[in-house]
Design a protein around this motif. Structure first.
Motif, PDB file in Angstrom:
ATOM      1  N   GLY A 147      -8.733   0.944   5.522  1.00 10.70           N
ATOM      2  CA  GLY A 147      -8.436   1.610   6.782  1.00 10.70           C
ATOM      3  C   GLY A 147      -7.148   2.417   6.747  1.00 10.70           C
ATOM      4  N   PHE A 148      -6.158   1.939   5.999  1.00  9.49           N
ATOM      5  CA  PHE A 148      -4.923   2.701   5.848  1.00  9.49           C
ATOM      6  C   PHE A 148      -5.066   3.797   4.786  1.00  9.49           C
ATOM      7  CE2 PHE A 148      -2.992  -1.239   7.670  1.00  9.49           C
ATOM      8  CZ  PHE A 148      -2.405  -0.638   8.783  1.00  9.49           C
ATOM      9  N   ALA A 149      -6.213   3.845   4.134  1.00  8.75           N
ATOM     10  CA  ALA A 149      -6.521   4.881   3.125  1.00  8.75           C
ATOM     11  C   ALA A 149      -5.442   4.941   2.052  1.00  8.75           C
ATOM     12  CB  ALA A 149      -6.709   6.242   3.792  1.00  8.75           C
ATOM     13  N   ALA A 150      -5.085   3.765   1.533  1.00  6.91           N
ATOM     14  CA  ALA A 150      -4.060   3.709   0.492  1.00  6.91           C
ATOM     15  C   ALA A 150      -4.563   4.368  -0.785  1.00  6.91           C
ATOM     16  CB  ALA A 150      -3.674   2.253   0.222  1.00  6.91           C
ATOM     17  N   THR A 151      -3.757   5.236  -1.362  1.00  6.78           N
ATOM     18  CA  THR A 151      -4.096   5.853  -2.648  1.00  6.78           C
ATOM     19  C   THR A 151      -3.791   4.906  -3.797  1.00  6.78           C
ATOM     20  OG1 THR A 151      -3.610   8.022  -1.726  1.00  6.78           O
ATOM     21  CG2 THR A 151      -3.704   7.861  -4.122  1.00  6.78           C
ATOM     22  N   ARG A 152      -2.695   4.151  -3.646  1.00  3.79           N
ATOM     23  CA  ARG A 152      -2.332   3.130  -4.636  1.00  3.79           C
ATOM     24  C   ARG A 152      -1.960   1.858  -3.893  1.00  3.79           C
ATOM     25  NH1 ARG A 152       2.256   3.776  -6.741  1.00  3.79           N
ATOM     26  NH2 ARG A 152       3.049   5.355  -5.293  1.00  3.79           N
ATOM     27  N   TRP A 153      -2.216   0.731  -4.511  1.00  4.58           N
ATOM     28  CA  TRP A 153      -1.832  -0.525  -3.871  1.00  4.58           C
ATOM     29  C   TRP A 153      -1.686  -1.618  -4.931  1.00  4.58           C
ATOM     30  CZ3 TRP A 153      -6.584   1.611  -3.958  1.00  4.58           C
ATOM     31  CH2 TRP A 153      -7.650   0.836  -4.446  1.00  4.58           C
ATOM     32  N   LEU A 196      -6.049  -3.800 -14.843  1.00  4.71           N
ATOM     33  CA  LEU A 196      -5.737  -2.764 -15.826  1.00  4.71           C
ATOM     34  C   LEU A 196      -5.757  -1.392 -15.156  1.00  4.71           C
ATOM     35  CD1 LEU A 196      -8.111  -4.094 -18.620  1.00  4.71           C
ATOM     36  CD2 LEU A 196      -5.621  -4.323 -18.581  1.00  4.71           C
ATOM     37  N   VAL A 197      -6.679  -1.254 -14.181  1.00  3.16           N
ATOM     38  CA  VAL A 197      -6.812  -0.023 -13.408  1.00  3.16           C
ATOM     39  C   VAL A 197      -6.997  -0.409 -11.958  1.00  3.16           C
ATOM     40  CG1 VAL A 197      -8.246   2.001 -12.927  1.00  3.16           C
ATOM     41  CG2 VAL A 197      -7.860   1.286 -15.295  1.00  3.16           C
ATOM     42  N   GLN A 198      -6.270   0.254 -11.093  1.00  2.00           N
ATOM     43  CA  GLN A 198      -6.474   0.089  -9.648  1.00  2.00           C
ATOM     44  C   GLN A 198      -6.087   1.416  -9.014  1.00  2.00           C
ATOM     45  OE1 GLN A 198      -3.894  -2.476  -7.140  1.00  2.00           O
ATOM     46  NE2 GLN A 198      -5.747  -3.641  -6.733  1.00  2.00           N
ATOM     47  N   THR A 199      -7.096   2.194  -8.639  1.00  4.47           N
ATOM     48  CA  THR A 199      -6.828   3.540  -8.166  1.00  4.47           C
ATOM     49  C   THR A 199      -7.852   3.945  -7.121  1.00  4.47           C
ATOM     50  OG1 THR A 199      -6.414   5.822  -8.893  1.00  4.47           O
ATOM     51  CG2 THR A 199      -8.243   4.668  -9.934  1.00  4.47           C
ATOM     52  N   GLU A 200      -7.559   5.030  -6.443  1.00  2.32           N
ATOM     53  CA  GLU A 200      -8.440   5.565  -5.412  1.00  2.32           C
ATOM     54  C   GLU A 200      -8.846   6.969  -5.834  1.00  2.32           C
ATOM     55  OE1 GLU A 200     -10.116   5.158  -1.357  1.00  2.32           O
ATOM     56  OE2 GLU A 200      -8.784   3.755  -2.377  1.00  2.32           O
ATOM     57  N   CYS A 243       0.843  -1.198   0.000  1.00  2.00           N
ATOM     58  CA  CYS A 243       0.000   0.000   0.000  1.00  2.00           C
ATOM     59  C   CYS A 243       0.880   1.251   0.000  1.00  2.00           C
ATOM     60  CB  CYS A 243      -0.893   0.013   1.240  1.00  2.00           C
ATOM     61  SG  CYS A 243      -1.927  -1.449   1.388  1.00  2.00           S
ATOM     62  N   TYR A 244       0.578   2.179  -0.912  1.00  2.12           N
ATOM     63  CA  TYR A 244       1.379   3.382  -1.074  1.00  2.12           C
ATOM     64  C   TYR A 244       0.536   4.638  -0.829  1.00  2.12           C
ATOM     65  CZ  TYR A 244       4.219  -0.043  -3.590  1.00  2.12           C
ATOM     66  OH  TYR A 244       4.934  -1.152  -3.935  1.00  2.12           O
ATOM     67  N   ASP A 245       1.226   5.738  -0.458  1.00  2.00           N
ATOM     68  CA  ASP A 245       0.562   7.034  -0.238  1.00  2.00           C
ATOM     69  C   ASP A 245      -0.639   6.857   0.687  1.00  2.00           C
ATOM     70  OD1 ASP A 245       2.389   8.265  -1.930  1.00  2.00           O
ATOM     71  OD2 ASP A 245       1.153   7.913  -3.698  1.00  2.00           O
ATOM     72  N   CYS A 246      -0.425   6.228   1.817  1.00  2.00           N
ATOM     73  CA  CYS A 246      -1.510   6.000   2.767  1.00  2.00           C
ATOM     74  C   CYS A 246      -1.894   7.322   3.441  1.00  2.00           C
ATOM     75  CB  CYS A 246      -1.088   4.974   3.818  1.00  2.00           C
ATOM     76  SG  CYS A 246      -0.795   3.327   3.117  1.00  2.00           S
ATOM     77  N   THR A 260       4.509  -1.287   8.838  1.00  2.04           N
ATOM     78  CA  THR A 260       4.259   0.104   8.457  1.00  2.04           C
ATOM     79  C   THR A 260       5.576   0.807   8.156  1.00  2.04           C
ATOM     80  OG1 THR A 260       4.368   1.116  10.657  1.00  2.04           O
ATOM     81  CG2 THR A 260       2.278   0.084  10.014  1.00  2.04           C
ATOM     82  N   TRP A 261       5.537   1.700   7.172  1.00  2.00           N
ATOM     83  CA  TRP A 261       6.709   2.462   6.728  1.00  2.00           C
ATOM     84  C   TRP A 261       6.302   3.941   6.713  1.00  2.00           C
ATOM     85  CZ3 TRP A 261      10.949  -0.645   5.044  1.00  2.00           C
ATOM     86  CH2 TRP A 261      10.655  -2.001   4.905  1.00  2.00           C
ATOM     87  N   PRO A 262       6.235   4.587   7.871  1.00  2.00           N
ATOM     88  CA  PRO A 262       5.713   5.952   7.925  1.00  2.00           C
ATOM     89  C   PRO A 262       6.515   6.947   7.087  1.00  2.00           C
ATOM     90  CG  PRO A 262       6.715   5.325  10.019  1.00  2.00           C
ATOM     91  CD  PRO A 262       6.610   4.089   9.209  1.00  2.00           C
ATOM     92  N   GLU A 263       7.830   6.720   6.945  1.00  3.28           N
ATOM     93  CA  GLU A 263       8.637   7.655   6.155  1.00  3.28           C
ATOM     94  C   GLU A 263       8.261   7.617   4.681  1.00  3.28           C
ATOM     95  OE1 GLU A 263      11.043   3.804   6.224  1.00  3.28           O
ATOM     96  OE2 GLU A 263       9.631   4.900   7.490  1.00  3.28           O
TER      97      GLU A 263
END
Length: 441
Positions: free
Chosen positions: A130-136, A171-175, A32-35, A96-99
């Motif tokens: 719950g982590f509100a990932a923008t991309r995953w 093909l698409v996976q986005t928030e 999960c990225y850009d949480c 978790t990787w807060p940085e």
């Protein structure tokens, strides 16, 4: 930064008869990225523990052990948390990787005494949300027999039942600001779109839903000119409405412009250009707010002959959805206020088998607003169930039109390219089994 690794070992009984079954399980991972969750969820082991334990129990999995370990940066500040839950079904690991505003997830379940796949999928989706990932990115590995390299995407119909189909990598996976949007290829359904993990539509079965949502009411109306679609960003209901030559204007009120944008690119076999037809006016607004405002001072020349509520379900497994307000009596009364004389509203009621209470409540709610309510059903393959719909009006009753009249109107309107609906299907749609007829009656 640190490197993490973990083992899990399952001992298999020496009875050969059980070996094939005990080897089987489901292993899910997500990066999960850009949480966009609260920073404390990535830094505080107590907050993370409360969240992870709650979601695991909600998924129906059994916790038998736990470990939450916080890390520190060189300056002594908090630097992330690793946690592991031992489950009776197997395990969950979270890092978790807060940085980097990132989280990695690992869920594994054995399917020995029962199939826990739906629980694992539900847990993974709840954690991503719950982590509100923008991309995953997700990976799905079938352990033991039957591994095929594809993702078995499951939707929870009830806490006890799920339906799914195998999907290729997305093909698409986005928030978007409103929801998670996924589009992927499948062997049986062609391209499939999911919103917040729920199946919405597919290239190869969309006609079951869209033709039955549109044509029973549209053909029962002598000459529909103006229509409002709330939702329907895939364009399928617009495409069916435009087959009626009398249609002059469609207002497509879709809260999420990204759904329309992605449908234009990936779902041409569903909308067939209808999203760019000059008769279709796009309104990027919440459907509830749009209709409520229009109902305050409706103008006679701006009333609608047809209103189609082409919505997501009112409630998902983890709570209310974007469309919840559009199922309220207040909203239905506002819809009635913007219907032209002789007009009708159409909406889906959910599965009469899996959602009998919802089906009955919505049918009753429609009956409190409109004089005529005509429920009907159609099996939708992608939804894995018999699905309920209803036409509601003060004057229009599609049950009064027999196959002969429908056939004449279809010829007059030169309706073509229909794969499900015809003059004989029309009355059959409204022939309800007893258990359906009794819901909300």
């Amino acid at each position: 930064m640190w490197i993490y690794w973990h083992f899990h070992i399952h001992f298999i009984p020496p009875d050969f008869f059980f070996i094939e079954q005990t080897m089987q399980g489901l292993h899910l991972t997500a990066d999960c990225y850009d949480c966009r969750c609260a920073p404390g969820l990535l830094l505080d082991p107590a907050l993370l523990r409360e969240f992870v334990l709650t979601q695991t129990r909600r998924a129906g999995l059994t916790i038998v052990g736990e470990k939450f370990h916080p890390f520190q940066a060189a300056d002594g500040s908090a630097a992330g948390v690793t946690c592991a839950l031992l489950l009776a079904e197997s395990h969950l690991a979270v890092h978790t990787w807060p940085e980097r505003q990132a989280v990695t997830l690992d869920v594994y379940v054995c399917n020995f005494t029962e199939d826990n796949s739906a629980k694992a999928s539900g847990l993974l989706q709840a954690l991503i949300a719950g982590f509100a990932a923008t991309r995953w990115q997700t990976q799905r590995l079938q352990r033991g027999n039957g591994a095929n390299g594809q993702t078995l995407a499951l939707e929870q119909l009830t806490p006890h039942s799920a339906y799914g189909t195998a999907l290729a990598p997305p093909l698409v996976q986005t928030e978007s600001p409103f929801q998670r949007i996924e589009i992927a290829d499948s062997a049986e359904f062609g391209k499939v779109m999911r919103l917040d993990g729920a199946f919405m539509t597919s290239e190869r079965d969309e006609f079951f839903y869209h033709e039955c949502l549109v044509h029973p009411a549209a053909l029962s109306h002598p000459q529909p000119r103006r229509a409002l679609i709330v939702g329907g960003g895939d364009g399928g209901s617009s495409e069916e409405l435009l087959k009626h030559p009398s249609i002059e204007h469609i207002t497509l009120c879709e809260i999420d412009p990204l759904v329309i944008q992605l449908a234009r690119t990936h779902l041409q076999q569903i909308h067939r250009g209808a999203l760019d037809d000059p008769r279709v006016q796009h309104v990027a607004r919440d459907g509830f707010a749009f209709v409520m405002a229009a109902a305050q001072a409706p103008l006679a020349d701006q009333l609608y002959d047809l209103i189609l509520l082409d919505l997501t379900d009112p409630q998902a497994a983890d709570g209310s959805t974007l469309a919840a307000d559009c199922y309220t009596q207040e909203f239905l009364q506002a819809c009635r206020a913007v219907l032209a004389p002789g007009g009708a509203l159409v909406m889906h009621l959910g599965s009469p088998f899996h959602h009998p209470q919802r089906f009955g409540q919505l049918r009753q709610r429609l009956g409190e607003v409109f004089r005529q309510v005509s429920p009907y059903t159609v099996h939708v393959p992608l939804y894995g169930a018999l699905w309920g719909m209803a036409v509601a009006s003060d004057t229009l009753d599609p049950r009064q039109l027999d196959s002969k009249v429908i056939g004449i109107r279809m010829q007059e309107r030169a309706l073509a390219d229909l794969q499900y609906y015809n003059e004989n299907v029309h009355p059959a749609l409204f022939a309800l089994p007893n258990f359906v007829q009794n819901l909300g009656a």
